[in-house]
Write a protein that holds these residues in place. Structure first.
Motif, PDB file in Angstrom:
ATOM      1  N   ASP A 202       0.825  -1.215   0.000  1.00 43.18           N
ATOM      2  CA  ASP A 202       0.000   0.000   0.000  1.00 43.18           C
ATOM      3  C   ASP A 202       0.858   1.262   0.000  1.00 43.18           C
ATOM      4  OD1 ASP A 202       1.005  -0.222   2.520  1.00 43.18           O
ATOM      5  OD2 ASP A 202      -0.927  -0.229   3.562  1.00 43.18           O
ATOM      6  N   ASP A 203       2.155   1.088  -0.277  1.00 43.71           N
ATOM      7  CA  ASP A 203       3.058   2.236  -0.421  1.00 43.71           C
ATOM      8  C   ASP A 203       3.613   2.243  -1.844  1.00 43.71           C
ATOM      9  OD1 ASP A 203       4.552  -0.055  -0.169  1.00 43.71           O
ATOM     10  OD2 ASP A 203       6.098   0.816   1.103  1.00 43.71           O
ATOM     11  N   THR A 204       2.734   2.069  -2.825  1.00 47.10           N
ATOM     12  CA  THR A 204       3.151   1.846  -4.213  1.00 47.10           C
ATOM     13  C   THR A 204       4.027   2.970  -4.758  1.00 47.10           C
ATOM     14  OG1 THR A 204       1.109   0.626  -4.585  1.00 47.10           O
ATOM     15  CG2 THR A 204       2.327   1.324  -6.534  1.00 47.10           C
ATOM     16  N   THR A 205       3.666   4.202  -4.469  1.00 45.02           N
ATOM     17  CA  THR A 205       4.442   5.327  -4.993  1.00 45.02           C
ATOM     18  C   THR A 205       5.883   5.255  -4.508  1.00 45.02           C
ATOM     19  OG1 THR A 205       2.493   6.749  -5.094  1.00 45.02           O
ATOM     20  CG2 THR A 205       4.641   7.831  -5.091  1.00 45.02           C
ATOM     21  N   TRP A 206       6.061   5.049  -3.209  1.00 48.61           N
ATOM     22  CA  TRP A 206       7.412   4.927  -2.659  1.00 48.61           C
ATOM     23  C   TRP A 206       8.085   3.673  -3.185  1.00 48.61           C
ATOM     24  CZ3 TRP A 206      10.026   1.228   0.044  1.00 48.61           C
ATOM     25  CH2 TRP A 206      11.250   1.612   0.600  1.00 48.61           C
ATOM     26  N   PHE A 207       7.378   2.564  -3.211  1.00 46.32           N
ATOM     27  CA  PHE A 207       7.913   1.272  -3.631  1.00 46.32           C
ATOM     28  C   PHE A 207       8.455   1.327  -5.056  1.00 46.32           C
ATOM     29  CE2 PHE A 207       6.555  -3.002  -5.433  1.00 46.32           C
ATOM     30  CZ  PHE A 207       7.685  -3.682  -4.993  1.00 46.32           C
ATOM     31  N   HIS A 208       7.690   1.917  -5.975  1.00 43.34           N
ATOM     32  CA  HIS A 208       8.128   2.019  -7.372  1.00 43.34           C
ATOM     33  C   HIS A 208       9.208   3.087  -7.539  1.00 43.34           C
ATOM     34  CE1 HIS A 208       4.212   0.127  -9.149  1.00 43.34           C
ATOM     35  NE2 HIS A 208       5.033  -0.764  -8.641  1.00 43.34           N
ATOM     36  N   GLY A 209       9.031   4.207  -6.854  1.00 43.63           N
ATOM     37  CA  GLY A 209       9.963   5.313  -7.029  1.00 43.63           C
ATOM     38  C   GLY A 209      11.332   5.064  -6.433  1.00 43.63           C
ATOM     39  N   TRP A 210      11.399   4.205  -5.427  1.00 39.67           N
ATOM     40  CA  TRP A 210      12.673   3.950  -4.766  1.00 39.67           C
ATOM     41  C   TRP A 210      13.157   2.511  -4.993  1.00 39.67           C
ATOM     42  CZ3 TRP A 210      15.676   7.650  -2.636  1.00 39.67           C
ATOM     43  CH2 TRP A 210      15.078   8.880  -2.310  1.00 39.67           C
ATOM     44  N   THR A 211      12.474   1.537  -4.394  1.00 41.47           N
ATOM     45  CA  THR A 211      12.994   0.162  -4.399  1.00 41.47           C
ATOM     46  C   THR A 211      13.113  -0.427  -5.795  1.00 41.47           C
ATOM     47  OG1 THR A 211      12.098  -0.255  -2.185  1.00 41.47           O
ATOM     48  CG2 THR A 211      12.631  -2.166  -3.530  1.00 41.47           C
ATOM     49  N   VAL A 212      12.024  -0.404  -6.565  1.00 44.08           N
ATOM     50  CA  VAL A 212      12.063  -1.041  -7.882  1.00 44.08           C
ATOM     51  C   VAL A 212      13.030  -0.299  -8.808  1.00 44.08           C
ATOM     52  CG1 VAL A 212      10.695  -1.882  -9.818  1.00 44.08           C
ATOM     53  CG2 VAL A 212       9.678  -1.798  -7.542  1.00 44.08           C
ATOM     54  N   PHE A 213      13.063   1.038  -8.681  1.00 40.27           N
ATOM     55  CA  PHE A 213      14.039   1.815  -9.456  1.00 40.27           C
ATOM     56  C   PHE A 213      15.457   1.386  -9.112  1.00 40.27           C
ATOM     57  CE2 PHE A 213      17.046   5.320  -9.754  1.00 40.27           C
ATOM     58  CZ  PHE A 213      16.871   5.741 -11.065  1.00 40.27           C
ATOM     59  N   TYR A 214      15.750   1.265  -7.815  1.00 40.16           N
ATOM     60  CA  TYR A 214      17.081   0.828  -7.389  1.00 40.16           C
ATOM     61  C   TYR A 214      17.427  -0.541  -7.974  1.00 40.16           C
ATOM     62  CZ  TYR A 214      18.702   4.248  -3.892  1.00 40.16           C
ATOM     63  OH  TYR A 214      19.213   5.358  -3.269  1.00 40.16           O
ATOM     64  N   TRP A 215      16.483  -1.474  -7.890  1.00 43.92           N
ATOM     65  CA  TRP A 215      16.759  -2.838  -8.360  1.00 43.92           C
ATOM     66  C   TRP A 215      17.065  -2.832  -9.861  1.00 43.92           C
ATOM     67  CZ3 TRP A 215      16.994  -2.577  -3.714  1.00 43.92           C
ATOM     68  CH2 TRP A 215      16.843  -3.598  -2.798  1.00 43.92           C
ATOM     69  N   ALA A 216      16.293  -2.058 -10.624  1.00 46.36           N
ATOM     70  CA  ALA A 216      16.561  -1.959 -12.067  1.00 46.36           C
ATOM     71  C   ALA A 216      17.927  -1.328 -12.316  1.00 46.36           C
ATOM     72  CB  ALA A 216      15.467  -1.143 -12.748  1.00 46.36           C
ATOM     73  N   TRP A 217      18.284  -0.340 -11.510  1.00 47.21           N
ATOM     74  CA  TRP A 217      19.583   0.334 -11.665  1.00 47.21           C
ATOM     75  C   TRP A 217      20.729  -0.608 -11.326  1.00 47.21           C
ATOM     76  CZ3 TRP A 217      21.425   4.354 -14.081  1.00 47.21           C
ATOM     77  CH2 TRP A 217      22.638   4.913 -13.712  1.00 47.21           C
TER      78      TRP A 217
END
Length: 524
Positions: free
Chosen positions: A323-338
């Motif tokens: 339920d923290d999708t904005t933070w989850f996509h903007g930080w964690t998933v971005f980091y993992w892709a990077w």
């Protein structure tokens, strides 16, 4: 498969010598042409390039967040299992191989190439950003509360701890094993030999290497371009040096010039030297912050940061029902892709300097030791920053206004601000140098067909090209052109995540075979 059984897999096979360059066909020319074409497009149409590639990055992050998280979790599990299994006794280069570098120099090089520069900025900016709800909070923790502070430190460690290093570790171990134990070229394609067989010599292998070259040089040029902006911002904040385009270009030229000296000298005379300098300066700065900030705060922070990391690692690793999708996509998933997009560069460099280490020693140094060092670093820098923010002291009390200034704003509240901030700027610049020179050596090896002794002029070519790309894009397109380059690099994380999963299968299969061969040999 061994190189002696198939001479066509030898480093440099099918290479072409032109103007002092010894390059592999068709990886070198296609990579160079693709880089030039993309840079021209980003210069002529910076808005369109930024919009299109940002959309591609956003689409991959939004629709494949589950894949990035699963891949990251698999890599951590695989690395931990390999450390404890008997497979961990396998030595890279054979049982009689011995390390080429001392333990301290080895760790300094792999840490500097991996993420040293990122920790300089984000160890302060990231926990304060979460604590003050700059762009959402992890797991919807209440901002500005003790719970929010714990979540901030736990999430920051999550992004810089086991998961990114496991990604680098899997790639580095695969490349080192196939290069040193199977006699294959030190190139990304070699890790897919168990699954692709002789097809790695054809277009399947060419495409793997070309993608690795593009992801590496785009990531390095992006970091250099944005890093120049950040360093110029720090100089302006501290010494009123004008933060102009000219200053930023001058920083790029200076960093590239020193990187050229480093790649010309090679690993022992250049990369190792600057990596060791990095670690000395970083240690001095760390000790200063610990002793002049609050030693008690630091000691408590070690426990709190470790506990926060262990407490939050499982819920933060989950991708279902967030339920923290904005933070989850903007930080964690971005980091993992990077991290995944950077893995060919960092993994290959780590492999190049890790001959003679056992699998267990390799993964312990690449996975566990950096995580422990990061806990110490975050407890000192992030802990002080959060304490200042919570107490309403200094500019961090108002949250993060500029990531590049966060470290200097934290140091401003400690004694000897000018001295320590100067050390921080020097450390940032040297970290940029070590990223540039190690990246150039990696690209040089890939485009030379896996050779590690290609002509010096070839190393100089790639180091110069990185600086030229960063400077040209900064001059011609500004942040939009660099943003397009970064978005393009991150977008490659999606296909690379699948590539790395396939790599894991081949690695485990080959390690098991190597272990069986060793058991049989010892029984005879």
């Amino acid at each position: 498969m061994n190189i002696n059984d198939d001479p066509t897999m030898a480093p440099g096979h099918d290479n072409t010598q032109v103007l002092g360059l010894d390059f592999h066909n068709p990886v070198f020319p296609i990579s160079a042409l693709a880089i030039i074409a993309f840079v021209l497009y980003a210069l002529v149409y910076p808005d369109a390039a930024n919009t299109q590639l940002t959309a591609a990055r956003g689409w991959s992050i939004e629709h494949f967040d589950w894949l990035f998280m699963i891949v990251g979790n698999i890599f951590v599990g695989l690395c931990l299992v390999l450390i404890v299994l008997p497979l961990g006794r396998i030595r890279l280069g054979g049982q009689d191989a011995r390390p080429d570098h001392s333990l301290v120099s080895w760790f300094s090089m792999l840490f500097a190439a991996g993420m040293g520069i990122g920790l300089m900025f984000w160890s302060v900016a990231e926990p304060v950003a979460y604590y003050t709800e700059w762009y959402g909070t992890p797991l919807n923790a209440a901002a500005g509360t003790p719970q929010g502070a714990r979540a901030a430190m736990g999430a920051t460690m999550f992004h810089w701890g086991l998961h990114p290093w496991a990604i680098y570790g899997v790639v580095g171990l695969s490349l080192a094993f196939f290069a040193y134990n199977r006699g294959l070229p030190l190139s990304l394609r070699s890790a897919f030999t168990p699954l692709l067989g002789n097809r790695v010599r054809g277009w399947s292998g060419h495409l793997i290497d070309i993608t690795a070259v593009l992801a590496t040089i785009f990531g390095l040029a992006t970091s250099l371009g944005f890093g120049a902006s950040q360093a110029a911002g720090g100089l302006n904040y501290l010494f009123d040096v004008p933060n102009t385009l000219g200053t930023q270009i001058a920083i790029i030229i200076a960093v590239t010039a020193v990187a050229l000296f480093s790649v010309w000298r090679g690993i022992d005379g250049g990369v190792k030297l600057f990596s060791n300098i990095n670690m000395v300066i970083a240690l001095l700065l760390l000790l200063f912050v610990v002793l002049t900030g609050s030693t008690l705060l630091f000691l408590n922070g070690l426990w709190d940061t470790t506990l926060a990391y262990l407490t939050h690692i499982v819920p933060l690793s989950n991708w279902i029902g967030r339920d923290d999708t904005t933070w989850f996509h903007g930080w964690t998933v971005f980091y993992w892709a990077w991290w995944i997009s950077w893995s060919p560069f960092v993994g290959m460099f780590i492999a190049r300097v890790s001959r003679g280490r056992t699998v267990r020693e390799f993964l312990t140094a690449v996975l566990l030791v950096p995580t422990l060092v990061t806990i110490v670093w975050m407890s000192a820098f992030g802990g002080n920053a959060l304490a200042q923010s919570a107490a309403g002291v200094g500019e961090l009390a108002n949250g993060i206004s500029d990531v590049s200034l966060a470290m200097f704003q934290m140091l401003e509240q400690l004694p000897l601000t000018t001295l320590t901030s100067t050390m921080a700027i020097v450390l940032v610049l040297v970290f940029f140098i070590t990223s540039s020179d190690s990246g150039s050596l990696v690209i040089d090896s890939i485009t030379a067909g896996g050779k590690v002794d290609a002509p010096r002029t070839q190393r100089v070519f790639w180091a110069t090209l990185e600086g030229v790309i960063a400077g040209v894009l900064l001059y011609g397109g500004g942040d939009k052109a660099l943003g397009a380059l970064q978005a393009g690099a991150v977008a490659t994380g999606l296909p690379f995540s699948l590539v790395l999963l396939v790599m894991c299968v081949g690695l485990v299969k080959s390690l098991r075979q190597e272990h069986r061969d060793l058991v049989l040999a010892s029984a005879i």
